[in-house]
Design a protein around this motif. Sequence first.
Motif, PDB file in Angstrom:
ATOM      1  N   THR A   1       0.839  -1.187   0.000  1.00  0.00           N
ATOM      2  CA  THR A   1       0.000   0.000   0.000  1.00  0.00           C
ATOM      3  C   THR A   1       0.876   1.238   0.000  1.00  0.00           C
ATOM      4  N   VAL A   2       0.297   2.355  -0.345  1.00  0.00           N
ATOM      5  CA  VAL A   2       0.971   3.649  -0.239  1.00  0.00           C
ATOM      6  C   VAL A   2       0.073   4.553   0.592  1.00  0.00           C
ATOM      7  N   GLU A   3       0.648   5.597   1.161  1.00  0.00           N
ATOM      8  CA  GLU A   3      -0.139   6.504   1.985  1.00  0.00           C
ATOM      9  C   GLU A   3      -0.288   7.845   1.298  1.00  0.00           C
ATOM     10  N   LEU A   4      -1.505   8.352   1.306  1.00  0.00           N
ATOM     11  CA  LEU A   4      -1.794   9.661   0.729  1.00  0.00           C
ATOM     12  C   LEU A   4      -1.686  10.705   1.842  1.00  0.00           C
ATOM     13  N   HIS A   5      -0.624  11.500   1.796  1.00  0.00           N
ATOM     14  CA  HIS A   5      -0.389  12.496   2.840  1.00  0.00           C
ATOM     15  C   HIS A   5      -1.147  13.777   2.488  1.00  0.00           C
ATOM     16  N   ALA A   6      -2.453  13.720   2.701  1.00  0.00           N
ATOM     17  CA  ALA A   6      -3.312  14.856   2.387  1.00  0.00           C
ATOM     18  C   ALA A   6      -4.550  14.806   3.272  1.00  0.00           C
ATOM     19  N   PRO A   7      -5.092  15.959   3.658  1.00  0.00           N
ATOM     20  CA  PRO A   7      -6.325  15.978   4.448  1.00  0.00           C
ATOM     21  C   PRO A   7      -7.534  15.683   3.577  1.00  0.00           C
ATOM     22  N   ILE A   8      -8.663  15.473   4.211  1.00  0.00           N
ATOM     23  CA  ILE A   8      -9.900  15.269   3.450  1.00  0.00           C
ATOM     24  C   ILE A   8     -10.302  16.556   2.746  1.00  0.00           C
ATOM     25  N   THR A   9     -10.170  17.660   3.436  1.00  0.00           N
ATOM     26  CA  THR A   9     -10.593  18.937   2.867  1.00  0.00           C
ATOM     27  C   THR A   9      -9.654  20.044   3.307  1.00  0.00           C
ATOM     28  N   VAL A  10      -9.649  21.119   2.530  1.00  0.00           N
ATOM     29  CA  VAL A  10      -8.859  22.305   2.869  1.00  0.00           C
ATOM     30  C   VAL A  10      -9.786  23.519   2.916  1.00  0.00           C
ATOM     31  N   ASP A  11      -9.216  24.694   3.176  1.00  0.00           N
ATOM     32  CA  ASP A  11     -10.045  25.870   3.441  1.00  0.00           C
ATOM     33  C   ASP A  11     -10.705  26.471   2.208  1.00  0.00           C
ATOM     34  N   ASP A  12     -10.054  26.340   1.052  1.00  0.00           N
ATOM     35  CA  ASP A  12     -10.609  26.970  -0.143  1.00  0.00           C
ATOM     36  C   ASP A  12     -10.109  26.265  -1.398  1.00  0.00           C
TER      37      ASP A  12
ATOM     38  N   LEU B   1      -8.364  27.390  -3.890  1.00  0.00           N
ATOM     39  CA  LEU B   1      -6.976  27.672  -4.243  1.00  0.00           C
ATOM     40  C   LEU B   1      -6.022  26.746  -3.493  1.00  0.00           C
ATOM     41  N   SER B   2      -6.306  26.516  -2.210  1.00  0.00           N
ATOM     42  CA  SER B   2      -5.469  25.607  -1.419  1.00  0.00           C
ATOM     43  C   SER B   2      -5.512  24.192  -1.995  1.00  0.00           C
ATOM     44  N   LYS B   3      -6.700  23.786  -2.428  1.00  0.00           N
ATOM     45  CA  LYS B   3      -6.826  22.465  -3.050  1.00  0.00           C
ATOM     46  C   LYS B   3      -5.988  22.390  -4.324  1.00  0.00           C
ATOM     47  N   GLU B   4      -6.082  23.421  -5.136  1.00  0.00           N
ATOM     48  CA  GLU B   4      -5.340  23.429  -6.399  1.00  0.00           C
ATOM     49  C   GLU B   4      -3.838  23.313  -6.155  1.00  0.00           C
ATOM     50  N   VAL B   5      -3.345  24.031  -5.156  1.00  0.00           N
ATOM     51  CA  VAL B   5      -1.915  23.991  -4.837  1.00  0.00           C
ATOM     52  C   VAL B   5      -1.505  22.599  -4.356  1.00  0.00           C
ATOM     53  N   LEU B   6      -2.301  22.027  -3.450  1.00  0.00           N
ATOM     54  CA  LEU B   6      -1.969  20.711  -2.911  1.00  0.00           C
ATOM     55  C   LEU B   6      -2.026  19.622  -3.985  1.00  0.00           C
ATOM     56  N   MET B   7      -3.036  19.673  -4.827  1.00  0.00           N
ATOM     57  CA  MET B   7      -3.202  18.630  -5.848  1.00  0.00           C
ATOM     58  C   MET B   7      -2.090  18.663  -6.893  1.00  0.00           C
ATOM     59  N   ARG B   8      -1.344  19.766  -6.942  1.00  0.00           N
ATOM     60  CA  ARG B   8      -0.212  19.852  -7.867  1.00  0.00           C
ATOM     61  C   ARG B   8       1.079  19.316  -7.255  1.00  0.00           C
ATOM     62  N   GLN B   9       1.067  19.086  -5.945  1.00  0.00           N
ATOM     63  CA  GLN B   9       2.275  18.595  -5.290  1.00  0.00           C
ATOM     64  C   GLN B   9       2.569  17.172  -5.755  1.00  0.00           C
ATOM     65  N   SER B  10       3.835  16.904  -6.072  1.00  0.00           N
ATOM     66  CA  SER B  10       4.204  15.626  -6.687  1.00  0.00           C
ATOM     67  C   SER B  10       3.845  14.435  -5.800  1.00  0.00           C
ATOM     68  N   PHE B  11       3.993  14.568  -4.469  1.00  0.00           N
ATOM     69  CA  PHE B  11       3.741  13.437  -3.579  1.00  0.00           C
ATOM     70  C   PHE B  11       2.250  13.128  -3.462  1.00  0.00           C
TER      71      PHE B  11
ATOM     72  N   ARG C   1     -13.303  21.962  -2.394  1.00  0.00           N
ATOM     73  CA  ARG C   1     -12.260  21.901  -1.363  1.00  0.00           C
ATOM     74  C   ARG C   1     -11.810  20.486  -1.011  1.00  0.00           C
ATOM     75  N   VAL C   2     -12.597  19.475  -1.391  1.00  0.00           N
ATOM     76  CA  VAL C   2     -12.287  18.108  -1.001  1.00  0.00           C
ATOM     77  C   VAL C   2     -11.133  17.547  -1.837  1.00  0.00           C
ATOM     78  N   LEU C   3     -10.265  16.778  -1.206  1.00  0.00           N
ATOM     79  CA  LEU C   3      -9.135  16.154  -1.911  1.00  0.00           C
ATOM     80  C   LEU C   3      -9.486  14.695  -2.184  1.00  0.00           C
ATOM     81  N   SER C   4      -9.830  14.446  -3.425  1.00  0.00           N
ATOM     82  CA  SER C   4     -10.343  13.132  -3.812  1.00  0.00           C
ATOM     83  C   SER C   4     -10.081  12.913  -5.294  1.00  0.00           C
ATOM     84  N   ILE C   5     -10.250  11.691  -5.726  1.00  0.00           N
ATOM     85  CA  ILE C   5     -10.081  11.367  -7.137  1.00  0.00           C
ATOM     86  C   ILE C   5     -11.101  12.120  -7.986  1.00  0.00           C
ATOM     87  N   ASP C   6     -10.693  12.550  -9.147  1.00  0.00           N
ATOM     88  CA  ASP C   6     -11.593  13.175 -10.129  1.00  0.00           C
ATOM     89  C   ASP C   6     -12.575  12.108 -10.602  1.00  0.00           C
TER      90      ASP C   6
END
Length: 315
Positions: free
Chosen positions: A169-180, A182-192, A262-267
């Motif tokens: 397995t691998v671990e997704l180092h990301a929260p379920i949701t962020v504040d806005d 823009l924050s989601k867009e920045v996080l989803m671009r992070q390589s990890f 704001r949610v960090l999830s698969i498209d």
Amino acid sequence: MGLLDDKRLLVEIASLYYEHGLKQEEIAKKLNISRSLVSKFLDKARQEGIIEITIHDEYASPFWAIEEQLQKKFDLIDAICIESSDRGLQSKLLGMAAAKYLSRIIQPKDTICVSAGTTVHEIAANFPKQNQMINIKFIPLVGGMGMEHITIQSNKVCELFAARTGGQTVELHAPITVDDALSKEVLMRQSFIKKIFEEGEKADIALVGIGGAPIYSTLTDAYLTDQINEESEYSRERIAGDICYNFINHSGELAKCDWNERVLSIDLNKLTSIPKRIGVSGGKEKVAGIKAALTGKLINILITDEKTARDLLNQ
């Protein structure tokens, strides 16, 4: 009278084969005839009604007719239906049924992406431990960090699957949701983070729970308590349910709401590219969400209970 018309001989051969368990070669030797002739005699015995084969379908699913109707109506690869139970037990029973189904279809080198939730956790907890496959891999589909609902987070469910199967397995180092957004867009671009989602999008199997409308959803209790009412963007008229923490409308499309931005999830468009998409859910409050997921082709395999299945067929 020819040999094939000699019913006494047909009965004798049928008896030797079906009642005494002799092989066709043994019968041929015993009666001093060829093996091919024995095969012809057995075929003739079936045609004459001397041999009757009965399939005892009571040992198959008692809901096979409902399962067939679900497959036909929603163009599914497969449908599994279990007996309905009280709400407290339903998730466990669905989890057990889904674990059995997954263990049957999983291949030694498959990648399985997994959502979060109580039912999905039950699938992992009930997956047979004897299925040791070191080359299978489990990928989380949604973010999840911190102590909120920790045991049913996607990362934790993947860890449990890996422990049960001997897989990776691998671990997704990301929260379920962020504040806005823009924050989601920045996080989803992070390589990890991006790498994990890209790997999940290429999976062989997706395993997801399906939630009900926001008023019923566990997301609401944790994150949206003050925003849920029938006049808001989270009303049952606008949102049918959630899948992979994405709220969907009654057409199975991503609903327009602040949460989805704001949610960090698969498209969800990428989810539909996964060959086998198993949705596991049941209960009256989840019928609308399940139907939406089926309508939008977000899942193509459904595991549910009888009452939910009948409600889906009657709509």
